[in-house]
Enzyme design. Sequence first.
Site, PDB file in Angstrom:
ATOM      1  N   ASP A 121      88.999  33.922  -2.924  1.00 26.27           N
ATOM      2  CA  ASP A 121      87.842  34.805  -2.757  1.00 26.27           C
ATOM      3  C   ASP A 121      87.234  35.231  -4.087  1.00 26.27           C
ATOM      4  OD1 ASP A 121      88.516  34.633  -0.118  1.00 26.27           O
ATOM      5  OD2 ASP A 121      88.715  36.784   0.223  1.00 26.27           O
ATOM      6  N   HIS A 176      79.907  41.991  -2.599  1.00 26.57           N
ATOM      7  CA  HIS A 176      81.241  42.476  -2.236  1.00 26.57           C
ATOM      8  C   HIS A 176      81.230  43.962  -1.858  1.00 26.57           C
ATOM      9  CE1 HIS A 176      85.663  42.755  -2.313  1.00 26.57           C
ATOM     10  NE2 HIS A 176      85.655  41.430  -2.297  1.00 26.57           N
ATOM     11  N   HIS A 266      92.735  34.859  -4.929  1.00 25.17           N
ATOM     12  CA  HIS A 266      91.460  35.194  -5.564  1.00 25.17           C
ATOM     13  C   HIS A 266      91.276  34.360  -6.828  1.00 25.17           C
ATOM     14  CE1 HIS A 266      92.221  38.705  -3.014  1.00 25.17           C
ATOM     15  NE2 HIS A 266      90.920  38.914  -3.030  1.00 25.17           N
TER      16      HIS A 266
END
Length: 298
Positions: A121, A176, A266
């Site tokens: 992510d 985000h 991530h």
Amino acid sequence: MKKDETTTGRRSLLRLAAALGATTAVGVFTTDRLTGPDGTPAAAPGGPSPAGPAAGPTAGGPPGAAAGPQAQAARLRPSAYRLQPMTGYAPPAFRKAIPPVRTRPFLHLTGVGRSMVLTFDDGPDPRYTPDILAVLRRHGCRAMFFVCGEMAAARPDLLKEMAEDGHVVGNHSWSHPLVPKLRPSRIRQELGSTCDVIEQALGAPPLWYRAPYGAWNRHSFEIGAELGMEPLAWTVDTLDWKEPPADSIVRRVLDGAGPGVIVLNHDAGGNRSHTVAALERYLPELLDAGYSITVPRR
């Protein structure tokens, strides 16, 4: 009445009809010359522009009281049907069916055998994403990258590299945010703008999306479905967003391994060097244990 008088009368009528026909033909040709390709009156050489006052009816006058030859041409221009294609019988444009509106995201995959899904992510980040791609490429594995629009817009080259290696590029919003605190219009903007960036870079919109922080709400499910995307969450959180040592990340992945498991990693949003180091260690161990690393299909 004598016979020659009758003949003379018929000749007079024929001459009158011919004169009327010629006058009509001149009017039609004049109209065609004064009508542009789009059906609007064209300016005569040396004359005023059609957009000028003489091109339309006089203000305050009746609809038919137009002044000047151009206004007359506007009334007499050919019917529009001769200038437009007949589209009434054209087949409808193909539209891909939108997915159903979910009430919860997918947490794992079913029916995939001994397979797992690795997801990353917040990227793409030029400091860490290329290294992650290199590790996956070295082991012949595909993964999913949920990108943020503001990051993706700056590095479309990394999106293309992901796609060329067979990875799935998903939508992780633009900036985000915490989705449940947003108005529906803002959610649509966050997801829609990121879809546009991905489609511009890859030629196709994303089919999957993930809410930042894993925080979903009804509007996000509805808007995501309208944009043609399915919601995907995760089964195992490596907690690499806390920047733990690589050993901790490796342990969490191996302890949580199982058929259909989706692993959250991530590749941006902080120091992800430990994520890269952990991937280099746990990926070959998963493969040696008989797992295949795959991506979902739609």
